[in-house]
Design a protein around this motif. Structure first.
Motif, short mmCIF file in Angstrom:
data_model
loop_
_atom_site.label_atom_id
_atom_site.label_comp_id
_atom_site.label_asym_id
_atom_site.label_seq_id
_atom_site.Cartn_x
_atom_site.Cartn_y
_atom_site.Cartn_z
N LEU A 1 26.97 -21.73 25.89
CA LEU A 1 26.35 -20.77 24.99
C LEU A 1 26.80 -21.05 23.56
CD1 LEU A 1 26.96 -17.51 27.07
CD2 LEU A 1 24.86 -18.88 26.99
N ASP A 2 25.85 -21.10 22.64
CA ASP A 2 26.12 -21.27 21.22
C ASP A 2 25.89 -19.91 20.58
OD1 ASP A 2 26.51 -22.14 18.66
OD2 ASP A 2 24.88 -23.59 18.64
N ILE A 3 26.97 -19.20 20.26
CA ILE A 3 26.85 -17.82 19.82
C ILE A 3 27.51 -17.63 18.45
CG2 ILE A 3 26.75 -16.91 22.16
CD1 ILE A 3 29.67 -16.25 22.01
N THR A 4 27.30 -16.48 17.86
CA THR A 4 27.94 -16.16 16.59
C THR A 4 28.57 -14.78 16.67
OG1 THR A 4 25.85 -15.27 15.71
CG2 THR A 4 26.38 -17.55 15.19
N VAL A 5 29.67 -14.62 15.97
CA VAL A 5 30.28 -13.32 15.76
C VAL A 5 30.10 -13.00 14.28
CG1 VAL A 5 32.41 -11.96 15.90
CG2 VAL A 5 31.96 -13.75 17.59
N ALA B 1 31.40 -7.97 30.91
CA ALA B 1 30.22 -8.58 31.53
C ALA B 1 30.48 -8.91 32.99
CB ALA B 1 29.82 -9.84 30.76
N ILE B 2 31.65 -9.47 33.27
CA ILE B 2 31.98 -9.83 34.65
C ILE B 2 32.11 -8.58 35.51
CG2 ILE B 2 33.75 -10.89 36.10
CD1 ILE B 2 34.32 -12.81 33.77
N MET B 3 32.75 -7.54 34.97
CA MET B 3 32.93 -6.31 35.74
C MET B 3 31.60 -5.62 36.01
SD MET B 3 36.47 -4.69 34.19
CE MET B 3 36.58 -3.47 35.51
N SER B 4 30.70 -5.64 35.02
CA SER B 4 29.42 -4.95 35.19
C SER B 4 28.53 -5.63 36.22
CB SER B 4 28.68 -4.88 33.85
OG SER B 4 28.26 -6.17 33.43
N MET B 5 28.70 -6.93 36.39
CA MET B 5 27.87 -7.68 37.34
C MET B 5 28.54 -7.83 38.70
SD MET B 5 25.10 -8.48 35.70
CE MET B 5 24.43 -9.82 36.68
N SER B 6 29.79 -7.36 38.83
CA SER B 6 30.53 -7.56 40.08
C SER B 6 31.24 -6.28 40.50
CB SER B 6 31.55 -8.70 39.90
OG SER B 6 30.97 -9.84 39.33
N ALA C 1 38.80 -4.22 29.48
CA ALA C 1 37.43 -3.71 29.40
C ALA C 1 37.35 -2.37 28.70
CB ALA C 1 36.84 -3.60 30.81
N ASN C 2 38.38 -1.53 28.84
CA ASN C 2 38.31 -0.16 28.33
C ASN C 2 39.09 0.06 27.04
OD1 ASN C 2 36.74 0.79 30.58
ND2 ASN C 2 38.61 0.76 31.83
N PHE D 1 27.00 -11.05 29.23
CA PHE D 1 27.95 -11.40 28.17
C PHE D 1 27.30 -11.32 26.80
CE2 PHE D 1 29.86 -14.95 25.62
CZ PHE D 1 31.07 -14.32 25.33
N LEU D 2 26.10 -11.87 26.67
CA LEU D 2 25.39 -11.83 25.40
C LEU D 2 25.02 -10.40 25.02
CD1 LEU D 2 23.08 -14.97 25.79
CD2 LEU D 2 25.15 -14.75 24.39
N GLN D 3 24.69 -9.57 26.01
CA GLN D 3 24.37 -8.17 25.72
C GLN D 3 25.62 -7.42 25.24
OE1 GLN D 3 21.23 -6.57 25.74
NE2 GLN D 3 22.56 -5.15 24.61
N GLU D 4 26.77 -7.69 25.86
CA GLU D 4 28.01 -7.06 25.41
C GLU D 4 28.33 -7.47 23.98
OE1 GLU D 4 29.93 -4.83 26.67
OE2 GLU D 4 29.07 -4.65 28.68
N LEU D 5 28.07 -8.72 23.65
CA LEU D 5 28.32 -9.19 22.29
C LEU D 5 27.38 -8.49 21.30
CD1 LEU D 5 29.95 -11.20 20.56
CD2 LEU D 5 28.12 -12.87 20.94
N ALA D 6 26.11 -8.33 21.69
CA ALA D 6 25.17 -7.63 20.84
C ALA D 6 25.59 -6.17 20.63
CB ALA D 6 23.76 -7.70 21.44
N ASP D 7 26.06 -5.53 21.69
CA ASP D 7 26.53 -4.14 21.59
C ASP D 7 27.75 -4.04 20.68
OD1 ASP D 7 24.50 -3.41 23.32
OD2 ASP D 7 25.80 -3.32 25.09
#
Length: 305
Positions: A91-95, A133-138, A184-185, A289-295
Motif C-alpha cells: 500500500l502506498d499511503i499518506t499521513v 483493522a485487524i481486530m475489526s476483521m477478526s 486499539a482503544n 486499514f485504509l478506512q481506519e487511516l481515513a477516520d
C-alpha cells in the motif's frame, strides 16, 4: 538483504526518453545500514559531479565503534530470525500534515510543553490503525489481551561511540509492547507517549523482551509491526548531477518477514503529507486499514503548528 549469499551491493540505472532516470540500489545489511548506504551513495554522487574525493571519508576499522551488540538486542534479533516470510498487501499511503500537527499540538499541551517528532506521530497512527483493522476483521479470533509489539530500528552511532564516517550496520532495536486492546482503544497521544518512553530507555526493558518472546512465530507474529523512518538519513539530498530526487522510495518484494511500514519518505510534490510505503497488513485487512487511516484524518482540524 542480509544473507551470506547475497551480493554486497547491486545498482541499476534506468534512463527514460524524457531525460529522467531511476537509480535502484540493493545492499547487504550485514555490511551497512541505511545511514552507511546513504554515505556511500553520497560519495558516488560527488564523484559523478567531478569532486576529487568524498566529503565524508569512509571509516571501517575494528575500533570504529566502542560498543558491541548488546545482549538484549542480540536476543531480539535471534527471535526475529525464526520468523518465516509471508505475503502482504503493498500500500502506498499518506499521513496528512493536519493529522500530524494535531497530534503534536495535543501532545505538547498535555505533556508540559514536551514535543514529539513527526515519526513518533506517524508511527502511533499506523500502529493503532493497523491494530484496529485487524481486530475489526477478526472479532471471533482476536484476543484483546494478546501481545502486540512495535519495533523501531534506530541509528545507534551516538550510543556506540562510532567515529565519523563509520558506514557499517549500527542499528538498535527499540521495542514497544502492549496488548492489542490497549493499542486499539488508546488515544493517539498516549501511544506517542509509549513510543517516547521506549526511546528514552535506549535499550528494551527485559519485561518487553519477555513479552515479545511469548509470541508464537508461526501464528501471532502478525501482531508485530516494524516502523522505520527514512526522513533524516539524507537520501532526499542525494545528487548525481541532475539535482535532488523527485522521490525516494523502498522496493518491496511480494514476501516480507515482518509487517512493516517505511514512513516519512520525502516527496517533493506534496508538502502537506508524508508518504508511507506499507506491507503491514494482509490483503483481507487492507480495506479496513485504509478506512481506519481515513477516520484518523477526521480527528483533527488543520492546526497552526
Amino acid at each position: 538483504m542480509c544473507r551470506y549469499s547475497d551480493p554486497l551491493v547491486l545498482m541499476q540505472v534506468t534512463v527514460f526518453s524524457c531525460g529522467g532516470f531511476v537509480l535502484g540500489v540493493s545492499f547487504n545489511h550485514a555490511i551497512a545500514d541505511g545511514v552507511g548506504m546513504c554515505q556511500f551513495l553520497q560519495a558516488v554522487g560527488e564523484f559523478s559531479r567531478g569532486l576529487p574525493s568524498p566529503s565524508v571519508l569512509p571509516v571501517r576499522q575494528e575500533d570504529s565503534i566502542s560498543l558491541g551488540v548488546p545482549p538484549a538486542i542480540a536476543k531480539i534479533l535471534q527471535f526475529l530470525g525464526t520468523i518465516r516470510p509471508s505475503q502482504m498487501a503493498l500500500l502506498d499511503i499518506t499521513v496528512k500534515q493536519s493529522l500530524i500537527n494535531g497530534i503534536k499540538y495535543k501532545y505538547t499541551s498535555m505533556n508540559s510543553g514536551r514535543t514529539c517528532t513527526v515519526f513518533e506521530a506517524v508511527a502511533a497512527v499506523l500502529w493503532r490503525c493497523r491494530t484496529r483493522a485487524i481486530m475489526s476483521m477478526s472479532k471471533s479470533k482476536c484476543n484483546p489481551e494478546a501481545v502486540t509489539a512495535l519495533i523501531l530500528p534506530t541509528n545507534a552511532r551516538k550510543y556506540a561511540g562510532a567515529k565519523e564516517g563509520y558506514y557499517g550496520n549500527c542499528l538498535l532495536v527499540e521495542l514497544v509492547t502492549a496488548t492489542t486492546g490497549m493499542v486499539a482503544n488508546s488515544d493517539l497521544v498516549d501511544i506517542v507517549k509509549m513510543i517516547q518512553d521506549a526511546k528514552d530507555r535506549v535499550l528494551p526493558d527485559q519485561a518487553d523482551i519477555d513479552e515479545l518472546l511469548q509470541v508464537e512465530p508461526e501464528e501471532d507474529w502478525y501482531n508485530i509491526l516494524v516502523a522505520q523512518c527514512w526522513r533524516n538519513i539524507g537520501l532526499e539530498a542525494l545528487d548525481f548531477g541532475a539535482g535532488r530526487p523527485a522521490r525516494v522510495m523502498k522496493y518491496y518484494r511480494g514476501m516480507t518477514w515482518l509487517p512493516e511500514c517505511t514512513a516519512c519518505i520525502p516527496c517533493s510534490n506534496d508538502l502537506h503529507a508524508y508518504n508511507v510505503l506499507s506491507v503491514c497488513v494482509k490483503d483481507h485487512h487492507s480495506r479496513a486499514f485504509l478506512q481506519e487511516l481515513a477516520d484518523a484524518h477526521l480527528l483533527f482540524k488543520p492546526s497552526p503548528l
